[in-house]
Design an enzyme around this catalytic site. Structure first.
Site, PDB file in Angstrom:
ATOM      1  N   VAL B  34       0.912  -1.124   0.181  1.00 38.07           N
ATOM      2  CA  VAL B  34       0.017  -0.071   0.058  1.00 38.07           C
ATOM      3  C   VAL B  34       1.014   1.229   0.030  1.00 38.07           C
ATOM      4  O   VAL B  34       0.538   2.234  -0.939  1.00 38.07           O
ATOM      5  CB  VAL B  34      -0.999   0.136   1.098  1.00 38.07           C
ATOM      6  CG1 VAL B  34      -1.536   1.270   1.294  1.00 38.07           C
ATOM      7  CG2 VAL B  34      -1.857  -1.123   1.049  1.00 38.07           C
ATOM      8  N   LYS B 222     -11.849  -5.441  12.511  1.00 34.19           N
ATOM      9  CA  LYS B 222     -12.876  -4.428  11.623  1.00 34.19           C
ATOM     10  C   LYS B 222     -14.260  -4.272  12.456  1.00 34.19           C
ATOM     11  O   LYS B 222     -14.948  -3.252  12.348  1.00 34.19           O
ATOM     12  CB  LYS B 222     -13.002  -4.862  10.358  1.00 34.19           C
ATOM     13  CG  LYS B 222     -11.648  -4.863   9.690  1.00 34.19           C
ATOM     14  CD  LYS B 222     -11.520  -5.421   8.281  1.00 34.19           C
ATOM     15  CE  LYS B 222     -10.235  -5.296   7.624  1.00 34.19           C
ATOM     16  NZ  LYS B 222     -10.320  -6.372   6.507  1.00 34.19           N
TER      17      LYS B 222
END
Lengths: 465, 465
Positions: B34, B222
């Site tokens: 990323v 999450k």
């Protein structure tokens, strides 16, 4: 009209208990289905909303045209028919009247005073967006409009902010719940268009005059707003090519299904090397595309971004409660911004890409036509497409629906063959590769003049492949 | 460690041409999949990004552990192994190192200086979110983390901001692409779990050690973040009940399909009258639920809000480019906030609802069991469920899969009937109405002790009905 008063002092963040802090004053213009919901939510949930803002949200008044009509749950003392005076007392003005005037004048009046504005008025934004955004920028005030596109679905904020570091290439939206309901009923219940529209009217999805929905005006306004947001370029509703669902038949819906598609009314905004374009028309969407699964009166916006790839946002596109949720989200954000002394994102029009004419669009097409059922006709039809530079993906003949076959048939018609009025007719379904709208239009015109062609039954665009 | 320098001056909005304005200085911590994408996008698209911000975005450095390793497209002079010194020069710090330390210390250092922080570090947020948010609030600096949940999908911002005027009741998320890919392969290709995991590893979806995905740790982090956002209540990963997909068999997937469901690993956050809860487990989702159509490694988050109704956000949950898109969206927003002198939304934890223990969850269940195939067994089984207050929705017997029949059979076993070791076995598939997890656990224990029960084959929750 009296000169507008100077804007009220902006309340500052405070360590005082919430209920003792200076409230943020909210004025509501309009008290219809959405407005009365917003009013009730502001009145009922105000402590909760206040906690999220950091100060109480106070509904200071609701401007209506008819003071004598009772408004469900809204105390009579909050109602006023002097919208201008109300605007002049507020930190945040929520415009839910719809239409161009007096909404436009009241919004400009509010912005000129430095008040933040929240609106759900897609028509006004699509026609006069630049005027409003320039007024908001000049006043450094928030102009928010999440409820103007796809009702409850957060789409304006994600495109404006979450995708601010990405490049959007394409937006495909089911942004009109009425027409999606109508097409879904035609697809699943085998209804024809008129019956499905009647059903939608009975259920309250469609107005007595369904023109705005059925003829694509509502979707076109949203397409203009989506294109402006996605491409940082001003696109007005007058630049949106528009075709509604009025011409769609049960036969179209049935053939869509038989060839692996679902018919949807799409609002499309796309960027090409030359510029951007927005259009609204019925389109065949492959059954395995996420948009194909959007049923009933639901909305969804499918976004193709350079970095993020495909994204989809799904939810209810209309209705008092869902739309009120989007409006309140904007009110809370605008109130937070006022407390912080900041400002939400302004209009982003830095790219100013050329807006392309509608006949520049490049899409796949599915053309259904009836031809004399004799040897060599397919070759003639294929020849017309080839002449116009339109390349064929698949051809299906008659009801047989066998595997796609070669466009080149084995034999040609005998020279001098004469058309027979009584001869049998075959149906061809031709799906093309991507072609310019102008080339396709010329192809269709040429096919209409071709001797063995009895009828061009339908021409539909294919999207999402 | 030297005392942190005072924060650099915040650049102000300006009328100067873009390239002459004071740049916003961005530091990158970490340069993996990323990080290198973010670095490249900052370097390549910087004029375009600058136009959106209102000032140039300048990548001032990239902190890495190994200076000798070449980083695709990132000039060597930008690399540094002194992360602290780099942090001290930046307006915005982008943390993409992952893990707890040194990420935590560097983020706190950046915030203490008043720099804005963008992070994709779900583990750190789920374990130590409150520490970070308090530091951000104290410094009045932005702490953004769109990329930490569901990769490219804008979900943090919509829940934090667009739904700020609504009440979220429930979140059902497919937030781990690896396990969704594995379950999808099992469903569509008939693979078993191990083969599907191997396939995911070959395609780069799964790590060499797939524990974080397969055992639900990634999804649990999450779930904690989603629950905190949705309910304005701090929920840590340690409060998330977690069960991965390791126990899922081809048989489970097959029976799901035969009974009208699809198996998905869900991250669930829900609010009840008593408080809030978060859990991760495989669940049966009805095939007509929007989540059922989420295929391959895609992610989607389904939100049920009081006003907005059902919403779904769909897209790519992992990968360098998609995640970099989410990171850049946060960077642009943080940069805009700095120019305006404003601040994005802070942590919203005002509700502080009680976080409930996992056995308080109330869901439907599907229990598959093998029983002696003799008259009256169904009545015994149904009796055990009734005793524990678990009500039956449908029962299907054996492979027959006829229409659901009444739970009350016509005849009872003969008194004193003795179990026959060699007797034939029938399979029952029982779907219950909503029941407490604790009641269901007691029911299953009682069924295990019931004489005619040969085996409890599986117990799966049903969600989204």
């Amino acid at each position: 009209m009296p000169a507008a008063a100077s804007p009220p002092a902006v309340p500052a963040p405070s360590d005082a208990p919430l209920h003792e802090r200076t409230p943020v004053r909210v004025a509501l213009l309009g008290c219809g289905v959405v407005g009365s919901q917003v009013a009730n939510l502001l009145l009922e949930q105000s402590p909760d909303l206040g906690a999220r803002v950091g100060a109480p949200l106070q509904l200071v008044g609701v401007a209506v045209r008819d003071l004598t009509r009772p408004r469900d749950g809204v105390p009579a003392e909050l109602l006023t028919d002097d919208a201008e005076a109300l605007v002049d007392t507020a930190d945040i003005v929520v415009e839910l009247m719809g239409g161009i005037e007096p909404a436009r004048g009241l919004i400009l009046r509010a912005l000129a005073r430095g008040a933040s504005v929240v609106t759900a008025n897609k028509q006004l934004l699509a026609e006069q967006g630049p005027v409003l955004f320039e007024a908001a920028d000049a006043a450094r005030a928030d102009l928010s409009f999440e409820a103007a596109v796809a009702g409850a679905i957060p789409i304006v904020r994600p495109v404006r902010e979450s995708l601010a570091g990405d490049q959007v290439n394409r937006v495909l939206g089911i942004v009109n719940g009425t027409t999606n309901y109508v097409l879904d009923e035609m697809t699943t219940q085998g209804m024809d268009l008129d019956d499905a529209v009647k059903r939608a009217q009975e259920l309250g999805y469609a107005e007595a005059d369904p023109t705005a929905d059925v003829d694509g005006f509502d979707a076109a306004a949203k397409a203009a707003i989506l294109a402006s947001l996605a491409f940082h370029t001003r696109v007005s509703i007058h630049q949106v090519a528009r075709e509604g669902i009025r011409g769609i038949t049960s036969d179209d819906v049935d053939w869509a299904r038989r060839t692996g598609y679902v018919l949807k009314l799409l609002a499309i905004a796309e960027r090409t090397g030359e510029g951007v374009a927005a259009r609204v028309h019925p389109a065949l969407v492959p059954t395995d595309h996420p948009l194909a699964a959007v049923r009933g009166a639901f909305n969804a916006v499918f976004v193709e971004a350079e970095g993020a790839g495909p994204l989809m946002f799904y939810g209810q596109g209309a209705g008092g409660r869902p739309t009120a949720s989007a409006v309140l989200g904007d009110v809370v954000s605008a109130a937070r911004d006022r407390l912080i002394g900041g400002k939400g994102p302004q209009e982003s029009a830095y790219a100013s890409l050329p807006v392309l004419p509608s006949d520049a669009a490049v899409t796949r097409y599915q053309v259904r036509l009836e031809v004399a059922d004799r040897t060599g006709v397919l070759a003639q039809v294929a020849g017309v497409l080839a002449e116009h530079g339109v390349s064929i993906d698949t051809v299906r003949q008659s009801e047989a629906l066998t595997a796609p076959f070669e466009a080149e048939p084995a034999s040609e018609p005998a020279p001098g063959a004469v058309p027979d009025e009584g001869e049998p007719v075959a149906r061809l379904v031709i799906t093309t590769h991507a072609a310019r709208e102008a080339s396709l239009a010329a192809t269709v015109a040429a096919l209409e003049g071709l001797e063995p062609v009895r009828q061009i039954t339908s021409v539909l665009r294919v999207e999402g492949v």
